[in-house]
Design a protein around this motif. Sequence first.
Motif, PDB file in Angstrom:
ATOM      1  N   PHE A  32       0.777  -1.084  -0.064  1.00  0.00           N
ATOM      2  CA  PHE A  32      -0.111   0.013   0.369  1.00  0.00           C
ATOM      3  C   PHE A  32       0.943   1.390  -0.159  1.00  0.00           C
ATOM      4  CE2 PHE A  32       0.978  -0.433   4.462  1.00  0.00           C
ATOM      5  CZ  PHE A  32       1.067   0.415   4.773  1.00  0.00           C
ATOM      6  N   HIS A  33       2.539   1.245   0.064  1.00  0.00           N
ATOM      7  CA  HIS A  33       2.839   2.418   0.217  1.00  0.00           C
ATOM      8  C   HIS A  33       4.378   2.065  -0.318  1.00  0.00           C
ATOM      9  CE1 HIS A  33       3.146   6.619   0.949  1.00  0.00           C
ATOM     10  NE2 HIS A  33       4.502   6.795   1.713  1.00  0.00           N
ATOM     11  N   GLY A  34       4.683   2.988  -0.281  1.00  0.00           N
ATOM     12  CA  GLY A  34       6.793   3.102  -0.788  1.00  0.00           C
ATOM     13  C   GLY A  34       7.190   4.007  -0.360  1.00  0.00           C
ATOM     14  N   ALA A  35       7.756   4.278   0.103  1.00  0.00           N
ATOM     15  CA  ALA A  35       8.556   5.989   0.830  1.00  0.00           C
ATOM     16  C   ALA A  35       9.835   6.107   0.574  1.00  0.00           C
ATOM     17  CB  ALA A  35       8.671   5.978   2.109  1.00  0.00           C
ATOM     18  N   GLN A  36      10.340   7.002   0.118  1.00  0.00           N
ATOM     19  CA  GLN A  36      12.416   7.240  -0.359  1.00  0.00           C
ATOM     20  C   GLN A  36      13.335   8.384   0.410  1.00  0.00           C
ATOM     21  OE1 GLN A  36      12.864   6.932  -4.458  1.00  0.00           O
ATOM     22  NE2 GLN A  36      12.913   5.440  -4.606  1.00  0.00           N
ATOM     23  N   ARG A  37      11.770   8.892   1.398  1.00  0.00           N
ATOM     24  CA  ARG A  37      12.276  10.422   1.795  1.00  0.00           C
ATOM     25  C   ARG A  37      10.859   9.958   3.484  1.00  0.00           C
ATOM     26  NH1 ARG A  37      11.201  14.865  -1.631  1.00  0.00           N
ATOM     27  NH2 ARG A  37      10.009  15.515  -0.163  1.00  0.00           N
ATOM     28  N   LEU A  38      12.531  10.692   4.065  1.00  0.00           N
ATOM     29  CA  LEU A  38      10.622  10.856   5.580  1.00  0.00           C
ATOM     30  C   LEU A  38       9.778  11.332   5.729  1.00  0.00           C
ATOM     31  CD1 LEU A  38      13.689  11.438   8.555  1.00  0.00           C
ATOM     32  CD2 LEU A  38      12.215   9.481   8.091  1.00  0.00           C
ATOM     33  N   ASP A  39       9.409  12.177   5.113  1.00  0.00           N
ATOM     34  CA  ASP A  39       7.603  12.968   4.998  1.00  0.00           C
ATOM     35  C   ASP A  39       6.970  12.336   3.901  1.00  0.00           C
ATOM     36  OD1 ASP A  39       9.217  13.282   2.818  1.00  0.00           O
ATOM     37  OD2 ASP A  39       9.043  16.341   2.512  1.00  0.00           O
ATOM     38  N   HIS A  40       7.812  11.216   3.507  1.00  0.00           N
ATOM     39  CA  HIS A  40       6.539  10.049   2.564  1.00  0.00           C
ATOM     40  C   HIS A  40       5.800   8.834   3.126  1.00  0.00           C
ATOM     41  CE1 HIS A  40       8.344  11.800  -1.578  1.00  0.00           C
ATOM     42  NE2 HIS A  40       7.181  13.213  -1.138  1.00  0.00           N
ATOM     43  N   LEU A  41       6.349   9.178   4.600  1.00  0.00           N
ATOM     44  CA  LEU A  41       6.423   7.504   5.111  1.00  0.00           C
ATOM     45  C   LEU A  41       4.731   8.108   5.609  1.00  0.00           C
ATOM     46  CD1 LEU A  41       8.787   8.041   8.193  1.00  0.00           C
ATOM     47  CD2 LEU A  41       8.454   5.971   6.487  1.00  0.00           C
ATOM     48  N   PRO A  42       3.782   6.745   5.521  1.00  0.00           N
ATOM     49  CA  PRO A  42       2.621   6.387   5.443  1.00  0.00           C
ATOM     50  C   PRO A  42       2.056   6.890   6.824  1.00  0.00           C
ATOM     51  CG  PRO A  42       3.496   3.910   5.710  1.00  0.00           C
ATOM     52  CD  PRO A  42       4.466   5.500   5.124  1.00  0.00           C
ATOM     53  N   GLU A  43       0.887   6.977   7.273  1.00  0.00           N
ATOM     54  CA  GLU A  43       0.599   7.757   9.022  1.00  0.00           C
ATOM     55  C   GLU A  43       0.708   6.187   9.361  1.00  0.00           C
ATOM     56  OE1 GLU A  43      -0.143  11.008  10.307  1.00  0.00           O
ATOM     57  OE2 GLU A  43       0.956  12.054   8.607  1.00  0.00           O
ATOM     58  N   PRO A  44       1.515   6.403  11.018  1.00  0.00           N
ATOM     59  CA  PRO A  44       1.499   5.332  12.026  1.00  0.00           C
ATOM     60  C   PRO A  44       0.013   5.151  11.990  1.00  0.00           C
ATOM     61  CG  PRO A  44       2.706   7.394  13.033  1.00  0.00           C
ATOM     62  CD  PRO A  44       1.840   7.617  12.051  1.00  0.00           C
ATOM     63  N   GLY A  45      -0.013   3.603  12.214  1.00  0.00           N
ATOM     64  CA  GLY A  45      -1.421   3.261  12.521  1.00  0.00           C
ATOM     65  C   GLY A  45      -1.207   1.322  13.119  1.00  0.00           C
ATOM     66  N   LEU A  46      -1.290   0.953  11.841  1.00  0.00           N
ATOM     67  CA  LEU A  46      -1.538  -0.845  12.521  1.00  0.00           C
ATOM     68  C   LEU A  46       0.054  -0.994  13.589  1.00  0.00           C
ATOM     69  CD1 LEU A  46      -2.763  -2.479   9.646  1.00  0.00           C
ATOM     70  CD2 LEU A  46      -3.482  -1.868  11.951  1.00  0.00           C
ATOM     71  N   PRO A  47       0.104  -1.231  14.041  1.00  0.00           N
ATOM     72  CA  PRO A  47       1.638  -2.751  13.939  1.00  0.00           C
ATOM     73  C   PRO A  47       2.149  -2.368  13.216  1.00  0.00           C
ATOM     74  CG  PRO A  47       0.190  -3.362  15.396  1.00  0.00           C
ATOM     75  CD  PRO A  47      -1.272  -2.713  14.843  1.00  0.00           C
TER      76      PRO A  47
END
Length: 220
Positions: A32-47
């Motif tokens: 559901f998500h790929g991030a190459q930068r800190l500001d692209h991380l998904p919002e924290p939710g599930l463990p």
Amino acid sequence: MGPWIPGPFSWSPTLNDLEAGRLLFARECRFFHGAQRLDHLPEPGLPEVAFAGRSNVGKSSLVNALTGRRTLARASNQPGRTQQLNFFDLGSRLVLVDMPGYGYAQAAQQVKEDWQGLMFEFLRGRPTLRRVVLLLDARIEIKQSDLTVIDLLDRAAVTYQLVVTKIDSVKPPALERKLAEVSALARRHPAAHMEVHATSAETGTGIPELRAALAELALP
């Protein structure tokens, strides 16, 4: 819990533990998500549980074996070069995070530099990260790059678990020596989980036990 491999290297889950692990990893698992930068991380939710290891350690194969899907996690065409965190939702109960491989034809200093950015900041600051699964290849010696990443995990104060991969490729005496070495390594690091898992994505050995261990971290 008692050992399931002779010696104090791993644990023996109950039948209920194994069933909980089986049911969890039988659920749909989707990227559901790929991030190459800190500001692209998904919002924290599930463990979250993150998987890390040297390039060619069998990380993608292990993730695929856990989820029962052959192509969920794909190996990079350029080992050690893909600097992206890939997030997978497992049945809306747990998130699996596939971290880029490290140490492919690189010195330990280069590994440290690569991981000081996005990887280290993710590990240090992610409130939903419950554990890092750090893979070690049963066929080869522990590399300086592995020790460098262990040092970074210690500094990030992240709980991590050592998992030995590709155990089908070594003879039992060599495997026992390897597990003793990895177990001793875990004991030297307070942030390391004491349970060491031995796995083979090829034969399925150790996969149900690792599923059971990770299921304990998921939402009910």
